[in-house]
Motif scaffolding. Structure first.
Motif, short mmCIF file in Angstrom:
data_model
loop_
_atom_site.label_atom_id
_atom_site.label_comp_id
_atom_site.label_asym_id
_atom_site.label_seq_id
_atom_site.Cartn_x
_atom_site.Cartn_y
_atom_site.Cartn_z
N ALA A 54 -42.88 25.48 13.56
CA ALA A 54 -41.87 24.90 13.54
C ALA A 54 -41.90 23.72 12.22
N VAL A 55 -43.55 23.32 12.03
CA VAL A 55 -42.86 22.75 10.78
C VAL A 55 -42.68 23.17 9.89
N ALA A 56 -43.32 24.43 9.87
CA ALA A 56 -43.56 25.48 8.68
C ALA A 56 -41.73 25.75 8.71
N LEU A 57 -41.20 25.99 9.15
CA LEU A 57 -39.74 26.79 9.45
C LEU A 57 -38.83 24.61 8.98
N GLU A 58 -39.25 23.63 9.45
CA GLU A 58 -38.14 22.79 9.26
C GLU A 58 -38.54 22.52 7.46
N MET A 59 -39.66 22.92 7.28
CA MET A 59 -39.93 22.94 5.08
C MET A 59 -39.73 23.64 4.77
N ALA A 60 -39.14 25.08 5.74
CA ALA A 60 -38.18 25.87 4.68
C ALA A 60 -37.01 26.01 5.07
N GLY A 61 -36.39 24.49 5.39
CA GLY A 61 -35.10 24.44 5.48
C GLY A 61 -34.27 25.53 6.83
N TRP A 62 -35.12 25.61 7.41
CA TRP A 62 -34.70 26.22 8.97
C TRP A 62 -34.04 25.51 9.68
N ARG A 63 -33.17 24.95 10.45
CA ARG A 63 -32.53 24.76 11.92
C ARG A 63 -33.21 25.27 12.51
N GLN A 64 -33.51 24.64 13.93
CA GLN A 64 -34.17 25.12 15.19
C GLN A 64 -33.47 24.95 16.33
N ALA A 65 -33.68 26.23 17.36
CA ALA A 65 -32.95 25.82 18.94
C ALA A 65 -34.26 26.35 19.40
N VAL A 66 -34.55 26.33 20.84
CA VAL A 66 -35.56 25.85 21.70
C VAL A 66 -34.71 26.21 22.81
N ILE A 67 -34.83 27.21 23.36
CA ILE A 67 -33.82 27.66 24.82
C ILE A 67 -35.05 28.29 25.84
#
Length: 150
Positions: free
Chosen positions: A101-114
């Motif tokens: 999650a941290v790596a995705l955020e640092m790479a500029g990706w928004r995240q949805a967790v279902i």
């Protein structure tokens, strides 16, 4: 009769657990496609190989099983046998999720967790409402959304 304590039997049982194309994942993908959203699946170049990747919106959707990702809800039951093994396994899964999650955020990706509990069980949400919330989030600029059971 099979012996559940036999390592070979346990290995076969664990092999039956799907890592992708699960029923909750397929439900979400079908609804996203019907809404006109196009996506890629399990992109290996992204941290954690997200289940659904929507490059146009710079968004990923992570469909998480409550047991495997240690979600404290009605669907999660801590195993009563081999407790040390399961504690380490589930803690490692949660740590891996957090790191991705941290790596995705640092790479500029928004995240949805279902969470699985949003789609099944006693406290599941209305599926149409869940998908409307998810689709509205995808089309928004919000950084993250988490949808679990009620």
């Amino acid at each position: 009769m099979t012996d559940v304590h036999d390592p070979a039997t346990r290995s076969r049982n664990m092999a039956a657990v799907k890592a992708r194309d699960t029923k909750p994942e397929l439900m979400i993908r079908k609804a996203l496609h019907a809404a006109g959203l196009r996506y890629r699946l399990n992109v290996r170049d992204l941290p954690g190989k997200p289940d659904v990747v929507l490059p146009r919106y710079r968004a990923v959707v992570l469909v998480r099983g409550c047991f495997w990702h240690r979600h404290e809800c009605d669907l999660f039951r801590r195993p009563e046998s081999r407790t040390e093994f399961w504690r380490e396994k589930l803690n490692a899964n949660a740590a891996r999720d957090a790191k991705a999650a941290v790596a995705l955020e640092m790479a500029g990706w928004r995240q949805a967790v279902i969470w699985e509990c949003a789609l099944k069980g006693r406290k599941k949400r209305d599926f149409q409402d869940t998908m409307q919330r998810l689709i509205a989030w995808i089309r928004s600029d919000e950084q993250a959304i988490t949808i679990g059971g009620e």
